[in-house]
Design a protein around this motif. Structure first.
Motif, mmCIF file in Angstrom:
data_model
loop_
_atom_site.group_PDB
_atom_site.id
_atom_site.type_symbol
_atom_site.label_atom_id
_atom_site.label_comp_id
_atom_site.label_asym_id
_atom_site.label_seq_id
_atom_site.Cartn_x
_atom_site.Cartn_y
_atom_site.Cartn_z
ATOM 1 N N TYR A 298 0.803 -1.221 0.000
ATOM 2 C CA TYR A 298 0.000 0.000 0.000
ATOM 3 C C TYR A 298 0.839 1.276 0.000
ATOM 4 N N ALA A 299 2.135 1.146 0.217
ATOM 5 C CA ALA A 299 2.993 2.323 0.317
ATOM 6 C C ALA A 299 3.657 2.634 -1.012
ATOM 7 N N GLN A 300 3.622 3.900 -1.420
ATOM 8 C CA GLN A 300 4.386 4.303 -2.601
ATOM 9 C C GLN A 300 5.838 4.506 -2.191
ATOM 10 N N LYS A 301 6.756 3.925 -2.984
ATOM 11 C CA LYS A 301 8.169 3.972 -2.637
ATOM 12 C C LYS A 301 9.014 4.448 -3.808
ATOM 13 N N HIS A 302 10.140 5.037 -3.473
ATOM 14 C CA HIS A 302 11.171 5.382 -4.438
ATOM 15 C C HIS A 302 12.417 4.542 -4.165
ATOM 16 N N VAL A 303 13.233 4.415 -5.190
ATOM 17 C CA VAL A 303 14.493 3.692 -5.071
ATOM 18 C C VAL A 303 15.504 4.540 -4.298
ATOM 19 N N VAL A 304 16.285 3.881 -3.460
ATOM 20 C CA VAL A 304 17.460 4.513 -2.851
ATOM 21 C C VAL A 304 18.675 3.659 -3.185
ATOM 22 N N ARG A 305 19.828 4.305 -3.285
ATOM 23 C CA ARG A 305 21.039 3.619 -3.738
ATOM 24 C C ARG A 305 22.245 4.002 -2.881
ATOM 25 N N GLY A 306 23.279 3.147 -2.912
ATOM 26 C CA GLY A 306 24.595 3.491 -2.414
ATOM 27 C C GLY A 306 25.001 2.994 -1.052
ATOM 28 N N GLY A 307 24.055 2.489 -0.267
ATOM 29 C CA GLY A 307 24.434 1.997 1.049
ATOM 30 C C GLY A 307 24.692 3.110 2.046
ATOM 31 N N SER A 308 25.077 2.725 3.265
ATOM 32 C CA SER A 308 25.293 3.707 4.324
ATOM 33 C C SER A 308 26.331 3.212 5.313
ATOM 34 N N PHE A 309 26.521 3.993 6.377
ATOM 35 C CA PHE A 309 27.475 3.612 7.417
ATOM 36 C C PHE A 309 27.056 2.344 8.149
ATOM 37 N N LEU A 310 25.833 1.880 7.919
ATOM 38 C CA LEU A 310 25.353 0.663 8.566
ATOM 39 C C LEU A 310 25.533 -0.585 7.712
ATOM 40 N N CYS A 311 26.008 -0.462 6.507
ATOM 41 C CA CYS A 311 26.071 -1.608 5.605
ATOM 42 C C CYS A 311 27.233 -2.541 5.932
ATOM 43 N N ASN A 312 26.925 -3.839 5.839
ATOM 44 C CA ASN A 312 27.870 -4.890 6.183
ATOM 45 C C ASN A 312 27.505 -6.117 5.365
ATOM 46 N N ASP A 313 28.489 -6.913 4.989
ATOM 47 C CA ASP A 313 28.218 -8.097 4.172
ATOM 48 C C ASP A 313 27.268 -9.073 4.858
ATOM 49 N N SER A 314 27.243 -9.075 6.164
ATOM 50 C CA SER A 314 26.370 -10.001 6.877
ATOM 51 C C SER A 314 24.915 -9.594 6.791
ATOM 52 N N TYR A 315 24.669 -8.357 6.324
ATOM 53 C CA TYR A 315 23.303 -7.858 6.334
ATOM 54 C C TYR A 315 22.807 -7.388 4.967
ATOM 55 N N CYS A 316 23.291 -6.214 4.503
ATOM 56 C CA CYS A 316 22.697 -5.685 3.269
ATOM 57 C C CYS A 316 23.687 -5.441 2.140
ATOM 58 N N SER A 317 24.977 -5.405 2.397
ATOM 59 C CA SER A 317 26.002 -5.141 1.376
ATOM 60 C C SER A 317 25.578 -4.032 0.411
ATOM 61 N N GLY A 318 25.052 -2.955 0.978
ATOM 62 C CA GLY A 318 24.517 -1.868 0.169
ATOM 63 C C GLY A 318 25.534 -1.116 -0.647
ATOM 64 N N TYR A 319 26.809 -1.344 -0.387
ATOM 65 C CA TYR A 319 27.864 -0.656 -1.130
ATOM 66 C C TYR A 319 28.114 -1.285 -2.493
ATOM 67 N N ARG A 320 27.450 -2.391 -2.818
ATOM 68 C CA ARG A 320 27.537 -2.942 -4.177
ATOM 69 C C ARG A 320 26.836 -1.986 -5.147
ATOM 70 N N VAL A 321 27.407 -1.789 -6.339
ATOM 71 C CA VAL A 321 26.834 -0.807 -7.268
ATOM 72 C C VAL A 321 25.468 -1.217 -7.796
ATOM 73 N N SER A 322 25.134 -2.499 -7.781
ATOM 74 C CA SER A 322 23.831 -2.929 -8.297
ATOM 75 C C SER A 322 22.766 -3.005 -7.208
ATOM 76 N N ARG A 323 23.142 -2.779 -5.955
ATOM 77 C CA ARG A 323 22.214 -2.971 -4.842
ATOM 78 C C ARG A 323 21.074 -1.967 -4.883
ATOM 79 N N ARG A 324 19.856 -2.460 -4.936
ATOM 80 C CA ARG A 324 18.659 -1.627 -4.948
ATOM 81 C C ARG A 324 17.981 -1.721 -3.589
#
Length: 344
Positions: A298-324
């Motif tokens: 029910y929620a409208q969402k936008h894409v965010v990219r690039g990861g953050s200071f909280l990113c870690n391979d054990s969790y979200c690996s947001g620093y990967r360039v393809s990570r959505r």
């Protein structure tokens, strides 16, 4: 494919947007077009999953062409956002009381009204546990904090003293769009963002290549150690870092991996890549016409990219360039900001 995981909590998801400001947003006509920006050349690339950490919405890898554009070399800073607020009187989403009537539209029918104590100006702040926790329960490290906003990123007890050159956070997509309009810029499309983040490298996992994030030299502001209870701060920062604290990518862009997540112009749809995947490729894609996330339909969402200071391979690996990742439009949090782009 990796299970989809999240770097932000959805309970309570940032309450529904109330019109952010009654003050007109005036475009900053005096700002130099290329000041603080770098030219990203046009090009064609394979967009999407690069390794086994990829989530389902990073597939299929598909051919994309984008025109050239100017991009901010770093995330928008507190000083830059403060100048915008001073010029326009803008009030951010997190500074406003949530409207339950609007909030209901994002939630399943019959959802009970939250306690009035939650219906106050507030936002999400990182609140680390003291011991290991179940990573499927992100409420273990996120807190709905009254008074948290861009001026007080961690609540009223916090401020921006000495942080003029840090990325502005606690920003909704409405706030980011308002700033872009004032600055005479816009948010990058998701395709533009990924093309720029790759920095001229082909089919690499990270902006710097394929070396793992925590191998060799420090590459960005990530979570080192055991997430979310123990950060070794090998990168010298527990939370956000000043922009340009780490090496830029091949196009001269800083913090396209880590520090804070960045809003993109595209709505989020979990099957969008399948919709645009053709043998001839797609040129300048701008995202789906409708947002859909089956986990929060029910929620409208936008894409965010690039990861953050909280990113870690054990969790979200947001620093990967393809990570959505995706956020509800009115969401804001301690690790969410943006950067701008501009056409030629």
């Amino acid at each position: 494919m990796a299970k989809q995981t999240f770097c932000t909590a959805k309970l309570p998801v940032r309450f529904a947007h109330v019109k952010s400001s009654t003050t007109p947003i005036y475009i900053n006509e005096g700002r130099k077009e290329q000041e603080g920006m770098v030219w990203i050349p046009e090009g064609t690339f394979s967009m999407g999953a690069d390794n086994q950490q990829a989530s389902a919405d990073e597939y299929p890898k598909h051919k994309v062409t984008v025109n050239g554009f100017w991009m901010d070399v770093n995330e928008v800073t507190n000083a830059e956002f403060a100048a915008f607020v001073k010029a326009t009187g803008y009030i951010t989403t997190a500074e406003k009381k949530p409207d339950w009537t609007e909030l209901q539209k994002q939630l399943p029918p019959g959802t009970p009204k939250p306690n009035e104590s939650l219906l106050v100006p507030a936002s999400l702040v990182f609140s680390p546990p003291s011991e290991p926790v179940n990573l499927d329960d992100y409420s273990q490290w996120w807190k709905w904090q009254q008074g948290a906003n861009w001026k007080h990123p961690q609540g009223l007890q916090s401020n921006l003293k000495g942080k003029a050159n840090y990325p502005v956070v606690q920003i909704s997509v409405y706030d980011a769009l308002a700033y872009c309009k004032w600055a005479g810029k816009r948010l990058p499309t998701e395709a533009e963002w990924e093309w720029a983040a790759r920095g001229g490298l082909e089919n690499n996992v990270y902006p710097w290549g394929n070396e793992p994030a925590n191998s060799g030299n420090i590459k960005g502001n990530f979570w080192q150690g055991h997430f979310p209870d123990h950060n070794t701060t090998a990168d010298k920062y527990y939370n956000t870092a000043p922009v340009k604290s780490f090496t830029s990518n091949g196009y001269g862009l800083y913090d396209v991996a880590g520090n804070v997540w960045e809003w993109c112009a595209d709505l989020y749809h979990y099957q969008y890549y399948s919709q645009v995947n053709t043998p001839t490729g797609v040129k300048n894609p701008t995202g789906p016409t409708k947002s859909f996330d089956p986990q929060e339909p029910y929620a409208q969402k936008h894409v965010v990219r690039g990861g953050s200071f909280l990113c870690n391979d054990s969790y979200c690996s947001g620093y990967r360039v393809s990570r959505r990742m995706k956020e509800a439009d009115d969401s804001s949090s301690e690790n969410l900001g943006f950067r701008c782009v501009k056409n030629k």
